[in-house]
Motif scaffolding. Structure first.
Motif, mmCIF file in Angstrom:
data_model
loop_
_atom_site.group_PDB
_atom_site.id
_atom_site.type_symbol
_atom_site.label_atom_id
_atom_site.label_comp_id
_atom_site.label_asym_id
_atom_site.label_seq_id
_atom_site.Cartn_x
_atom_site.Cartn_y
_atom_site.Cartn_z
ATOM 1 N N GLY A 51 45.544 34.208 22.217
ATOM 2 C CA GLY A 51 46.764 33.413 22.150
ATOM 3 C C GLY A 51 47.157 32.753 23.457
ATOM 4 O O GLY A 51 48.114 31.988 23.504
ATOM 5 N N GLY A 52 46.438 33.060 24.521
ATOM 6 C CA GLY A 52 46.740 32.447 25.812
ATOM 7 C C GLY A 52 47.844 33.128 26.585
ATOM 8 O O GLY A 52 48.203 32.684 27.674
ATOM 9 N N VAL A 53 48.409 34.210 26.045
ATOM 10 C CA VAL A 53 49.440 34.949 26.768
ATOM 11 C C VAL A 53 48.820 35.573 28.011
ATOM 12 O O VAL A 53 49.429 35.612 29.074
ATOM 13 N N LEU A 54 47.587 36.051 27.853
ATOM 14 C CA LEU A 54 46.806 36.544 28.988
ATOM 15 C C LEU A 54 45.775 35.463 29.305
ATOM 16 O O LEU A 54 44.757 35.354 28.624
ATOM 17 N N PRO A 55 46.032 34.641 30.300
ATOM 18 C CA PRO A 55 45.129 33.527 30.600
ATOM 19 C C PRO A 55 43.868 33.981 31.337
ATOM 20 O O PRO A 55 43.748 35.135 31.756
ATOM 21 N N ALA A 56 42.952 33.061 31.495
ATOM 22 C CA ALA A 56 41.710 33.330 32.220
ATOM 23 C C ALA A 56 42.020 33.945 33.573
ATOM 24 O O ALA A 56 42.941 33.508 34.271
ATOM 25 N N ASN A 57 41.276 34.961 33.916
ATOM 26 C CA ASN A 57 41.354 35.670 35.191
ATOM 27 C C ASN A 57 42.610 36.521 35.370
ATOM 28 O O ASN A 57 42.808 37.090 36.449
ATOM 29 N N ALA A 58 43.442 36.627 34.328
ATOM 30 C CA ALA A 58 44.602 37.524 34.419
ATOM 31 C C ALA A 58 44.087 38.948 34.588
ATOM 32 O O ALA A 58 43.115 39.354 33.953
ATOM 33 N N LYS A 59 44.733 39.690 35.451
ATOM 34 C CA LYS A 59 44.335 41.067 35.710
ATOM 35 C C LYS A 59 45.086 41.998 34.770
ATOM 36 O O LYS A 59 46.314 41.961 34.697
ATOM 37 N N LEU A 60 44.337 42.816 34.056
ATOM 38 C CA LEU A 60 44.946 43.822 33.188
ATOM 39 C C LEU A 60 45.332 45.030 34.033
ATOM 40 O O LEU A 60 44.755 45.271 35.093
ATOM 41 N N PRO A 61 46.275 45.817 33.536
ATOM 42 C CA PRO A 61 46.604 47.042 34.256
ATOM 43 C C PRO A 61 45.390 47.967 34.293
ATOM 44 O O PRO A 61 44.501 47.862 33.449
ATOM 45 N N THR A 62 45.368 48.865 35.239
ATOM 46 C CA THR A 62 44.292 49.851 35.267
ATOM 47 C C THR A 62 44.370 50.688 33.998
ATOM 48 O O THR A 62 45.419 50.752 33.342
ATOM 49 N N ALA A 78 40.459 53.359 27.885
ATOM 50 C CA ALA A 78 39.120 53.021 28.382
ATOM 51 C C ALA A 78 38.232 52.540 27.241
ATOM 52 O O ALA A 78 37.467 51.579 27.396
ATOM 53 N N LYS A 79 38.339 53.178 26.090
ATOM 54 C CA LYS A 79 37.560 52.752 24.919
ATOM 55 C C LYS A 79 37.943 51.331 24.513
ATOM 56 O O LYS A 79 37.076 50.500 24.238
ATOM 57 N N ALA A 80 39.228 51.041 24.480
ATOM 58 C CA ALA A 80 39.685 49.692 24.132
ATOM 59 C C ALA A 80 39.147 48.667 25.135
ATOM 60 O O ALA A 80 38.655 47.606 24.740
ATOM 61 N N TYR A 81 39.202 48.985 26.426
ATOM 62 C CA TYR A 81 38.700 48.076 27.459
ATOM 63 C C TYR A 81 37.189 47.867 27.308
ATOM 64 O O TYR A 81 36.694 46.757 27.451
ATOM 65 N N ARG A 82 36.443 48.947 27.013
ATOM 66 C CA ARG A 82 34.986 48.819 26.825
ATOM 67 C C ARG A 82 34.672 47.892 25.653
ATOM 68 O O ARG A 82 33.761 47.064 25.735
ATOM 69 N N GLU A 83 35.428 48.012 24.586
ATOM 70 C CA GLU A 83 35.200 47.162 23.420
ATOM 71 C C GLU A 83 35.560 45.712 23.709
ATOM 72 O O GLU A 83 34.872 44.801 23.252
ATOM 73 N N LEU A 84 36.601 45.492 24.481
ATOM 74 C CA LEU A 84 36.953 44.129 24.887
ATOM 75 C C LEU A 84 35.862 43.537 25.770
ATOM 76 O O LEU A 84 35.518 42.361 25.655
ATOM 77 N N GLU A 85 35.311 44.367 26.645
ATOM 78 C CA GLU A 85 34.233 43.906 27.520
ATOM 79 C C GLU A 85 32.975 43.608 26.706
ATOM 80 O O GLU A 85 32.321 42.584 26.919
ATOM 81 N N ALA A 86 32.651 44.461 25.748
ATOM 82 C CA ALA A 86 31.478 44.239 24.900
ATOM 83 C C ALA A 86 31.621 42.951 24.094
ATOM 84 O O ALA A 86 30.637 42.265 23.818
ATOM 85 N N GLY A 88 33.058 40.354 25.211
ATOM 86 C CA GLY A 88 33.072 39.243 26.151
ATOM 87 C C GLY A 88 34.444 38.709 26.495
ATOM 88 O O GLY A 88 34.570 37.655 27.124
ATOM 89 N N LEU A 89 35.489 39.437 26.113
ATOM 90 C CA LEU A 89 36.840 38.969 26.395
ATOM 91 C C LEU A 89 37.295 39.284 27.814
ATOM 92 O O LEU A 89 38.121 38.564 28.372
ATOM 93 N N VAL A 90 36.794 40.373 28.373
ATOM 94 C CA VAL A 90 37.173 40.764 29.727
ATOM 95 C C VAL A 90 35.927 41.170 30.503
ATOM 96 O O VAL A 90 34.860 41.374 29.936
ATOM 97 N N ARG A 91 36.101 41.260 31.805
ATOM 98 C CA ARG A 91 35.045 41.771 32.683
ATOM 99 C C ARG A 91 35.686 42.794 33.602
ATOM 100 O O ARG A 91 36.863 42.670 33.947
ATOM 101 N N THR A 92 34.917 43.776 33.976
ATOM 102 C CA THR A 92 35.441 44.830 34.843
ATOM 103 C C THR A 92 34.604 44.901 36.101
ATOM 104 O O THR A 92 33.380 44.975 36.047
ATOM 105 N N GLY A 93 35.287 44.835 37.220
ATOM 106 C CA GLY A 93 34.652 44.994 38.518
ATOM 107 C C GLY A 93 35.386 46.076 39.276
ATOM 108 O O GLY A 93 36.608 46.169 39.187
#
Length: 144
Positions: A51-62, A78-86, A88-93
């Motif tokens: 929906g664009g509420v969280l735009p490109a490069n927005a940082k999610l909370p830890t 952590a499971k939710a974040y892993r699924e979002l990463e799988a 391709g919606l987010v990246r984790t560094g």
């Protein structure tokens, strides 16, 4: 970010995260919802991204911050974040944290139409689950 009711139906106080992380979005976890808390977090974050509420490069909370805000186990978030990463919606560094990948927002017209539908559903007295059901019927009738 707002948390929903705790088990037993007593309201939880609002849980806040960094404003830059989730903007105007909120995540509500319903402890009796059949999809479970990890899926609720994943689907709501995905919707905020699309929906664009969280735009490109927005940082999610830890993971720990969001888990604390929502009163969930860190493994659930952590499971939710892993699924979002799988997906391709987010990246984790390690140093950069979890950020929204570019190009994942929906076109603005779709978001505007979703807001129009949401207002109409609310005016008709529908709750979110009923509105989602109505949308599913409409989706099926489009033939796609």
């Amino acid at each position: 970010m707002n948390a929903s009711t705790a088990s037993g139906g007593s309201p939880r106080p609002p849980a806040h995260s960094t404003p830059e992380a989730l903007g105007a979005g909120s995540i509500i976890v319903d402890p009796v919802h059949p999809s479970g808390p990890a899926e609720q977090v994943r689907s709501q974050l995905a919707a905020l991204i699309h929906g664009g509420v969280l735009p490109a490069n927005a940082k999610l909370p830890t993971v720990r911050q969001l888990a604390g805000d929502l009163r969930l186990a860190a493994g659930t978030v952590a499971k939710a974040y892993r699924e979002l990463e799988a997906a391709g919606l987010v990246r984790t560094g390690r140093a950069a944290g979890t950020r929204v990948n570019p190009g994942r927002g929906l076109a603005e017209p779709a978001l505007i139409e979703a807001q129009v539908f949401a207002r109409a559903a609310q005016a008709a007295g529908l709750n979110l689950e009923q509105a989602q059901g109505l949308l599913a019927v409409g989706w099926d009738r489009t033939g796609t």
